[in-house]
Design a protein around this motif. Sequence first.
Motif, PDB file in Angstrom:
ATOM      1  N   ALA A  45      31.602  42.741  37.133  1.00  0.00           N
ATOM      2  CA  ALA A  45      31.642  44.203  37.073  1.00  0.00           C
ATOM      3  C   ALA A  45      30.236  44.777  37.039  1.00  0.00           C
ATOM      4  N   GLN A  46      29.317  44.127  36.349  1.00  0.00           N
ATOM      5  CA  GLN A  46      27.928  44.593  36.315  1.00  0.00           C
ATOM      6  C   GLN A  46      27.283  44.501  37.702  1.00  0.00           C
ATOM      7  N   VAL A  47      27.560  43.406  38.402  1.00  0.00           N
ATOM      8  CA  VAL A  47      27.026  43.261  39.761  1.00  0.00           C
ATOM      9  C   VAL A  47      27.626  44.323  40.678  1.00  0.00           C
TER      10      VAL A  47
ATOM     11  N   ASP B 172      33.123  56.040  39.514  1.00  0.00           N
ATOM     12  CA  ASP B 172      34.241  56.445  38.651  1.00  0.00           C
ATOM     13  C   ASP B 172      35.423  55.493  38.821  1.00  0.00           C
ATOM     14  N   ALA B 173      35.723  55.150  40.075  1.00  0.00           N
ATOM     15  CA  ALA B 173      36.829  54.227  40.326  1.00  0.00           C
ATOM     16  C   ALA B 173      36.534  52.850  39.732  1.00  0.00           C
ATOM     17  N   LEU B 174      35.262  52.430  39.817  1.00  0.00           N
ATOM     18  CA  LEU B 174      34.873  51.140  39.239  1.00  0.00           C
ATOM     19  C   LEU B 174      35.054  51.152  37.728  1.00  0.00           C
ATOM     20  N   ALA B 175      34.642  52.246  37.083  1.00  0.00           N
ATOM     21  CA  ALA B 175      34.783  52.343  35.625  1.00  0.00           C
ATOM     22  C   ALA B 175      36.246  52.258  35.215  1.00  0.00           C
ATOM     23  N   ALA B 176      37.109  52.921  35.961  1.00  0.00           N
ATOM     24  CA  ALA B 176      38.542  52.866  35.642  1.00  0.00           C
ATOM     25  C   ALA B 176      39.081  51.456  35.844  1.00  0.00           C
ATOM     26  N   ALA B 177      38.634  50.792  36.906  1.00  0.00           N
ATOM     27  CA  ALA B 177      39.112  49.433  37.189  1.00  0.00           C
ATOM     28  C   ALA B 177      38.640  48.451  36.128  1.00  0.00           C
ATOM     29  N   ARG B 178      37.437  48.640  35.595  1.00  0.00           N
ATOM     30  CA  ARG B 178      36.900  47.722  34.584  1.00  0.00           C
ATOM     31  C   ARG B 178      37.777  47.712  33.340  1.00  0.00           C
ATOM     32  N   GLY B 179      38.389  48.848  33.043  1.00  0.00           N
ATOM     33  CA  GLY B 179      39.251  48.922  31.871  1.00  0.00           C
ATOM     34  C   GLY B 179      40.456  48.014  31.955  1.00  0.00           C
ATOM     35  N   ARG B 180      40.829  47.628  33.185  1.00  0.00           N
ATOM     36  CA  ARG B 180      41.981  46.736  33.347  1.00  0.00           C
ATOM     37  C   ARG B 180      41.612  45.264  33.176  1.00  0.00           C
ATOM     38  N   PHE B 181      40.312  45.013  32.998  1.00  0.00           N
ATOM     39  CA  PHE B 181      39.841  43.635  32.820  1.00  0.00           C
ATOM     40  C   PHE B 181      38.941  43.588  31.584  1.00  0.00           C
TER      41      PHE B 181
ATOM     42  N   ARG C 268      31.116  47.708  50.722  1.00  0.00           N
ATOM     43  CA  ARG C 268      31.997  47.972  51.864  1.00  0.00           C
ATOM     44  C   ARG C 268      33.294  48.651  51.435  1.00  0.00           C
ATOM     45  N   VAL C 269      33.916  48.169  50.354  1.00  0.00           N
ATOM     46  CA  VAL C 269      35.263  48.641  50.007  1.00  0.00           C
ATOM     47  C   VAL C 269      35.310  49.418  48.699  1.00  0.00           C
ATOM     48  N   GLY C 270      34.209  49.416  47.948  1.00  0.00           N
ATOM     49  CA  GLY C 270      34.222  50.075  46.649  1.00  0.00           C
ATOM     50  C   GLY C 270      34.484  49.089  45.529  1.00  0.00           C
ATOM     51  N   GLY C 271      34.066  49.478  44.321  1.00  0.00           N
ATOM     52  CA  GLY C 271      34.165  48.565  43.195  1.00  0.00           C
ATOM     53  C   GLY C 271      35.582  48.297  42.751  1.00  0.00           C
ATOM     54  N   ALA C 272      36.464  49.321  42.811  1.00  0.00           N
ATOM     55  CA  ALA C 272      37.830  49.134  42.319  1.00  0.00           C
ATOM     56  C   ALA C 272      38.580  48.108  43.164  1.00  0.00           C
ATOM     57  N   ALA C 273      38.529  48.245  44.482  1.00  0.00           N
ATOM     58  CA  ALA C 273      39.209  47.289  45.360  1.00  0.00           C
ATOM     59  C   ALA C 273      38.577  45.907  45.235  1.00  0.00           C
TER      60      ALA C 273
END
Length: 644
Positions: free
Chosen positions: A239-241, A217-226, A146-151
């Motif tokens: 993150a995998q889910v 791409d946004a998810l990959a960038a967000a994963r770097g913060r965790f 619904r909102v994307g991986g980063a959010a």
Amino acid sequence: MARRVNVQRREGVALVTLEGADEGPKGAGFDQPMRLALEAALTEALETPGLQAIVLRAGPGGWPRANDPAEDYSDDKPALGPLCTRLAQAEVPVVAVLSGLILGGALALTQAAGLRLALASTRFQAPEAALNLLPAAGGTVRLVRRVGGAAALKVLLSGRVFGAEEAMALGLCDAVASEGTIETTALTEALQVAALGAEGPFSRREGALSDPGGALDALAAARGRFPPRADLPAPTRIAQVAEAALLLPLPAALEFEAVAYADLAGSETAAALRSLARANLALQGLPGVPGEGIAPVSRVALWNPSAGRVIALLRRGLAVQIGTSDPARLPPLLTEIARAQEQAAAEGRLDPARREADWARLEPVSGADAFGPTDLMIAAPATAEERELLRRSLSSGAVLALSGTAPGPGELGIDRSQRLAAIWAATPGQTADLPRLAAVLRAGGMRVIHATALALRLEAAYLMAADRTVLAGAAPQAVDAALTRWGFAEGPFARFERLGADLAGTRLLAAGRKPGPVLATLAVLGGMAQAAEPLAALRAEAGIAPRSFSEAEIVARILAELAALGLAALETRKAFRPGDIDLMAGAELGFPAHRGGPMFQADRIGPLALRKRLRALEAEGAPPTPALLDVLIRDGQSLAERFA
């Protein structure tokens, strides 16, 4: 008995009302009875002739919320996942009216709805990651789609509580409405969509899939913060889910989520963290203490306090007298308090008028014998003479609680570590005063348990267990390395060196122990660096043939002695709950949270195996094996079951 879920019909709309958090069993959330009731209500609603829409809402207190979100996701039928799927696949619009705190099962259900309207007071949280879990029943997958991986990661991994406006910006809800208009808005929008056959105000439940490349791409960038954590696998699995939610068809993504949840939920880490969470919830009460008829505390006297504690008590509206052993320390303490208040006022966290009122309730005193009338005095006296002066200055009916020294008859004791305090009464007649002390400590930001000198006693058990392990053949450096690699914040010998031999010895004596031969030798040597030959001579003199130990054996010995200390404390009512002991072990010893605590580990070891190890350690001078172990074996119980 009132139904957990009720269905009403209004103008073609089925109003499904969940029992509110203030109505049902406290902390039950979407337990099996609630899920059964919801399943029946959805069946009733969907079978309504002429049904045009469903509005899902909750009663007083907002949506049900579980103390332990894992209970929402239990396998007991009906499971929450299929209920969420029924909502998502309903042939009529589904509107969720959100109130209270939305988490766990509530978050999963609301993400399955078409339109989510929240009251301005509604809050949102995803606490699962901190318990080494993930929001299940589609809660992770549907939110990501619904909102994307980063959010989604911001919500799922931060552990924060989000207010309604920020939640709307993140996609957790679609709109925020007032108490007076939200139900009308829900009915209107649902009927409008039903009439027009279009999405209208409804957000796209798979909006992130319109640009899967950008979402990935946004998810990959967000994963770097965790970054990955060895002690907490949940963030990596979430993150995998999230990635699977963006790449796989919905049924496959939901199955991927279910497998990830089962793996995490079955881990020792999840069990340990859930055990600690339950122990924290239990801190609201003091077991073994009468709680009725306790006079409220409005006036507090503090001797040698911290500025933070004084400020916290002033903000709670208490009148506070303060004094210090060294008169020269009092002016800097008052300056520190004033500056902290000024900063809070400048940042808008403290109303200027409230600041003046707080300051007016603060009274410095010139000496230990200069206190005025008070309800409770909390003191850390530097000398026996100072302690006697404080006792004499107590007003009639006031209670003296001592920190850093053992309480005498008619006094209360405080054993602090980090922000956790163990409190006890020196004599049974004073036990009824403990709730007054607990209330003041909690007002100052402390968590409170009822236990006797628990931090000191755990520290003593840790040091003495290490002493015996080295005497049996291990090197002090090897003991520290094994325990820190297992997760302890600090090894026992590093702790001994940090405290210094004099202070460590004093603390051991206060806990009823004397430094063992290894610690005494290290005290003479000044540390571990040159200890090999003297320790070999010590063993030879004692007639001990040194053995080699694996890291696992070292850890097992230390854990067993910590568990024995806890069992003895429970047996003699120097502690009342296994969870309290585990919390203090974390606060005082840096016992790794993902390992639970010594009592959690005792249950994992099992009473038979633990008794066998402790009896072997008795031959090396360890304390007698607590009889409580025999009781557990006889009754076929774990500690968690016996003290539930």
